[in-house]
Design a protein around this motif. Structure first.
Motif, PDB file in Angstrom:
ATOM      1  N   VAL A  13       0.828  -1.207   0.000  1.00  0.00           N
ATOM      2  CA  VAL A  13       0.000   0.000   0.000  1.00  0.00           C
ATOM      3  C   VAL A  13       0.863   1.257   0.000  1.00  0.00           C
ATOM      4  CG1 VAL A  13      -1.650   1.354   1.354  1.00  0.00           C
ATOM      5  CG2 VAL A  13      -1.927  -1.129   1.150  1.00  0.00           C
ATOM      6  N   LEU A  14       1.889   1.269   0.837  1.00  0.00           N
ATOM      7  CA  LEU A  14       2.662   2.485   1.040  1.00  0.00           C
ATOM      8  C   LEU A  14       3.493   2.879  -0.170  1.00  0.00           C
ATOM      9  CD1 LEU A  14       3.830   1.914   4.729  1.00  0.00           C
ATOM     10  CD2 LEU A  14       1.936   3.334   3.913  1.00  0.00           C
ATOM     11  N   PHE A  15       4.141   1.930  -0.814  1.00  0.00           N
ATOM     12  CA  PHE A  15       5.014   2.308  -1.920  1.00  0.00           C
ATOM     13  C   PHE A  15       4.259   2.941  -3.092  1.00  0.00           C
ATOM     14  CE2 PHE A  15       8.569  -0.488  -0.252  1.00  0.00           C
ATOM     15  CZ  PHE A  15       9.418   0.578   0.002  1.00  0.00           C
ATOM     16  N   PRO A  16       3.118   2.400  -3.541  1.00  0.00           N
ATOM     17  CA  PRO A  16       2.388   3.103  -4.611  1.00  0.00           C
ATOM     18  C   PRO A  16       1.902   4.490  -4.195  1.00  0.00           C
ATOM     19  CG  PRO A  16       1.667   0.826  -4.477  1.00  0.00           C
ATOM     20  CD  PRO A  16       2.525   1.076  -3.286  1.00  0.00           C
ATOM     21  N   LEU A  17       1.426   4.619  -2.942  1.00  0.00           N
ATOM     22  CA  LEU A  17       0.966   5.926  -2.471  1.00  0.00           C
ATOM     23  C   LEU A  17       2.119   6.925  -2.408  1.00  0.00           C
ATOM     24  CD1 LEU A  17      -1.529   4.974   0.369  1.00  0.00           C
ATOM     25  CD2 LEU A  17      -2.059   6.297  -1.683  1.00  0.00           C
ATOM     26  N   TYR A  18       3.243   6.496  -1.872  1.00  0.00           N
ATOM     27  CA  TYR A  18       4.385   7.403  -1.762  1.00  0.00           C
ATOM     28  C   TYR A  18       4.969   7.725  -3.135  1.00  0.00           C
ATOM     29  CZ  TYR A  18       4.313   6.408   3.283  1.00  0.00           C
ATOM     30  OH  TYR A  18       3.955   6.280   4.607  1.00  0.00           O
ATOM     31  N   ALA A  19       4.917   6.767  -4.055  1.00  0.00           N
ATOM     32  CA  ALA A  19       5.395   7.029  -5.415  1.00  0.00           C
ATOM     33  C   ALA A  19       4.494   8.044  -6.107  1.00  0.00           C
ATOM     34  CB  ALA A  19       5.454   5.732  -6.211  1.00  0.00           C
ATOM     35  N   MET A  20       3.186   7.909  -5.929  1.00  0.00           N
ATOM     36  CA  MET A  20       2.266   8.891  -6.490  1.00  0.00           C
ATOM     37  C   MET A  20       2.542  10.269  -5.902  1.00  0.00           C
ATOM     38  SD  MET A  20      -1.773   9.571  -6.046  1.00  0.00           S
ATOM     39  CE  MET A  20      -1.268  10.707  -4.745  1.00  0.00           C
ATOM     40  N   VAL A  59       5.337  11.422  -4.808  1.00  0.00           N
ATOM     41  CA  VAL A  59       6.547  11.951  -5.453  1.00  0.00           C
ATOM     42  C   VAL A  59       6.188  12.592  -6.787  1.00  0.00           C
ATOM     43  CG1 VAL A  59       8.688  11.295  -6.621  1.00  0.00           C
ATOM     44  CG2 VAL A  59       8.196  10.398  -4.345  1.00  0.00           C
ATOM     45  N   GLU A  60       5.412  11.877  -7.572  1.00  0.00           N
ATOM     46  CA  GLU A  60       5.083  12.356  -8.914  1.00  0.00           C
ATOM     47  C   GLU A  60       4.280  13.657  -8.877  1.00  0.00           C
ATOM     48  OE1 GLU A  60       6.392  11.323 -11.500  1.00  0.00           O
ATOM     49  OE2 GLU A  60       6.522   9.156 -11.640  1.00  0.00           O
ATOM     50  N   ILE A  61       3.289  13.737  -7.997  1.00  0.00           N
ATOM     51  CA  ILE A  61       2.458  14.942  -7.993  1.00  0.00           C
ATOM     52  C   ILE A  61       3.171  16.113  -7.328  1.00  0.00           C
ATOM     53  CG2 ILE A  61       0.321  13.612  -8.083  1.00  0.00           C
ATOM     54  CD1 ILE A  61      -0.097  14.317  -5.108  1.00  0.00           C
ATOM     55  N   SER A  62       4.040  15.824  -6.363  1.00  0.00           N
ATOM     56  CA  SER A  62       4.727  16.919  -5.678  1.00  0.00           C
ATOM     57  C   SER A  62       5.783  17.560  -6.568  1.00  0.00           C
ATOM     58  CB  SER A  62       5.359  16.438  -4.371  1.00  0.00           C
ATOM     59  OG  SER A  62       6.337  15.455  -4.608  1.00  0.00           O
ATOM     60  N   ARG A  63       6.340  16.800  -7.498  1.00  0.00           N
ATOM     61  CA  ARG A  63       7.347  17.391  -8.371  1.00  0.00           C
ATOM     62  C   ARG A  63       6.777  17.887  -9.694  1.00  0.00           C
ATOM     63  NH1 ARG A  63      11.168  12.145  -9.758  1.00  0.00           N
ATOM     64  NH2 ARG A  63       9.780  11.062 -11.213  1.00  0.00           N
ATOM     65  N   ALA A  64       5.537  17.527  -9.998  1.00  0.00           N
ATOM     66  CA  ALA A  64       4.942  17.943 -11.274  1.00  0.00           C
ATOM     67  C   ALA A  64       4.965  19.455 -11.494  1.00  0.00           C
ATOM     68  CB  ALA A  64       3.507  17.412 -11.374  1.00  0.00           C
ATOM     69  N   PRO A  65       4.667  20.284 -10.473  1.00  0.00           N
ATOM     70  CA  PRO A  65       4.677  21.731 -10.712  1.00  0.00           C
ATOM     71  C   PRO A  65       6.066  22.315 -10.936  1.00  0.00           C
ATOM     72  CG  PRO A  65       3.299  21.171  -8.827  1.00  0.00           C
ATOM     73  CD  PRO A  65       4.109  19.959  -9.149  1.00  0.00           C
ATOM     74  N   TRP A  66       7.116  21.541 -10.633  1.00  0.00           N
ATOM     75  CA  TRP A  66       8.460  22.098 -10.645  1.00  0.00           C
ATOM     76  C   TRP A  66       9.301  21.667 -11.838  1.00  0.00           C
ATOM     77  CZ3 TRP A  66       8.414  25.657  -7.011  1.00  0.00           C
ATOM     78  CH2 TRP A  66       7.606  25.467  -5.892  1.00  0.00           C
ATOM     79  N   VAL A  67       8.833  20.717 -12.618  1.00  0.00           N
ATOM     80  CA  VAL A  67       9.669  20.179 -13.697  1.00  0.00           C
ATOM     81  C   VAL A  67       9.576  21.015 -14.973  1.00  0.00           C
ATOM     82  CG1 VAL A  67       9.586  17.821 -12.819  1.00  0.00           C
ATOM     83  CG2 VAL A  67       7.831  18.586 -14.430  1.00  0.00           C
ATOM     84  N   THR A  68       8.732  22.005 -14.971  1.00  0.00           N
ATOM     85  CA  THR A  68       8.594  22.876 -16.132  1.00  0.00           C
ATOM     86  C   THR A  68       8.256  24.297 -15.683  1.00  0.00           C
ATOM     87  OG1 THR A  68       7.316  23.298 -18.159  1.00  0.00           O
ATOM     88  CG2 THR A  68       6.163  22.208 -16.349  1.00  0.00           C
ATOM     89  N   ALA A  69       8.704  25.259 -16.476  1.00  0.00           N
ATOM     90  CA  ALA A  69       8.359  26.656 -16.191  1.00  0.00           C
ATOM     91  C   ALA A  69       7.038  27.046 -16.823  1.00  0.00           C
ATOM     92  CB  ALA A  69       9.473  27.578 -16.695  1.00  0.00           C
ATOM     93  N   GLU A  70       6.473  26.151 -17.626  1.00  0.00           N
ATOM     94  CA  GLU A  70       5.212  26.423 -18.300  1.00  0.00           C
ATOM     95  C   GLU A  70       4.036  25.994 -17.420  1.00  0.00           C
ATOM     96  OE1 GLU A  70       4.785  27.988 -21.107  1.00  0.00           O
ATOM     97  OE2 GLU A  70       6.927  28.236 -21.502  1.00  0.00           O
TER      98      GLU A  70
END
Length: 257
Positions: A35-42, A44-55
């Motif tokens: 349970v924890l690894f998929p939740l924590y992986a998600m 990671v993905e959503i927390s960095r999504a706003p920062w990987v692009t300036a657009e």
């Protein structure tokens, strides 16, 4: 429990991008890691999504992709194949998937440079980004009282936020409503109060659900540092030494979160 390729990928992603949560998951019972690894992986993905692009539009699209994926799980639809989404769909029920959507939606704040509107806005951001993640994890693992878990998650969220303040400011964000020492001390004190209140009600969180709370093992120490010496926040000097960190992790894993 054996890990398939997707779970292994989730664990590897968390290990690289969020080593503290990786350590927490590895300290949890083996069955909880599914349970924890998929939740924590998600996360990671959503927390960095706003920062990987300036657009901004591209960042919005990245977050919307995750909202759509969670909508498929919540709607019992055919779920897209993805190394994180696929194992996530195997552990989330529709109600929790719908609730998890708010952890994605609230990340829109990260895309832009507007400050928080007021204290209620800030509290809501922490509750939805951290409290909801803790609650979904706990509820997926066992019985627990939601208010207790959310209070704990809110305290942990503030602790993590205070650690991140220097980086957020370097990225031209305004992370605090009141960045003065008095303001930081008050915020840390509020978070510590909620954290301690949750800890006093451990009996309302089952042993199974408690595995989701291990990842907050450093929060109490960090909040105490910020309350006692608020200048450490701006200086980026909050932290727990390796020996102390190991001790706290063992205590949290034993149920004394």
């Amino acid at each position: 429990m054996s890990f398939d390729a997707n779970l292994t990928a989730c664990a590897a992603l968390v290990e690289r991008a969020d080593p503290d949560r990786f350590r927490a998951a590895m300290a949890a019972p083996v069955r909880a890691r599914r349970v924890l690894f998929p939740l924590y992986a998600m996360n990671v993905e959503i927390s960095r999504a706003p920062w990987v692009t300036a657009e901004a539009m591209i960042a919005e699209m990245r977050l919307q992709w995750w909202r759509d994926a969670l909508g498929e799980i919540a709607g019992r639809e055919v779920v897209r194949r993805h190394e994180v989404v696929t194992p996530l769909a195997e552990v989330l029920d529709p109600e929790l998937a719908a609730l998890l959507d708010e952890t994605v939606a609230v990340r829109r704040w990260d895309i832009y440079r507007d400050p928080f509107e007021d204290a209620a806005h800030f509290r809501d951001y922490i509750d939805r980004s951290s409290g909801s993640l803790f609650w979904v994890a706990a509820a997926s693992l066992g019985a627990a009282e939601e208010g207790v878990v959310r209070d704990f998650g809110w305290g942990v969220g503030v602790a993590n936020w205070l650690v991140a303040v220097p980086e957020l400011e370097a990225r031209h964000r305004v992370p605090l409503l009141d960045g003065t020492e008095a303001g930081v001390r008050a915020l840390a004190g509020e978070a510590l109060e909620r954290l301690e209140g949750a800890r006093r009600q451990r009996s309302k969180v089952s042993a199974g659900a408690a595995a989701a709370l291990i990842s907050g093992w450093q929060a109490r120490t960090l909040l105490r540092q910020a309350e006692a010496e608020p200048g450490r926040v701006a200086a980026g000097a909050l932290g727990v030494g390796p020996v102390r960190s190991r001790v706290l992790l063992v205590k949290a894993a034993s149920g004394r979160w």
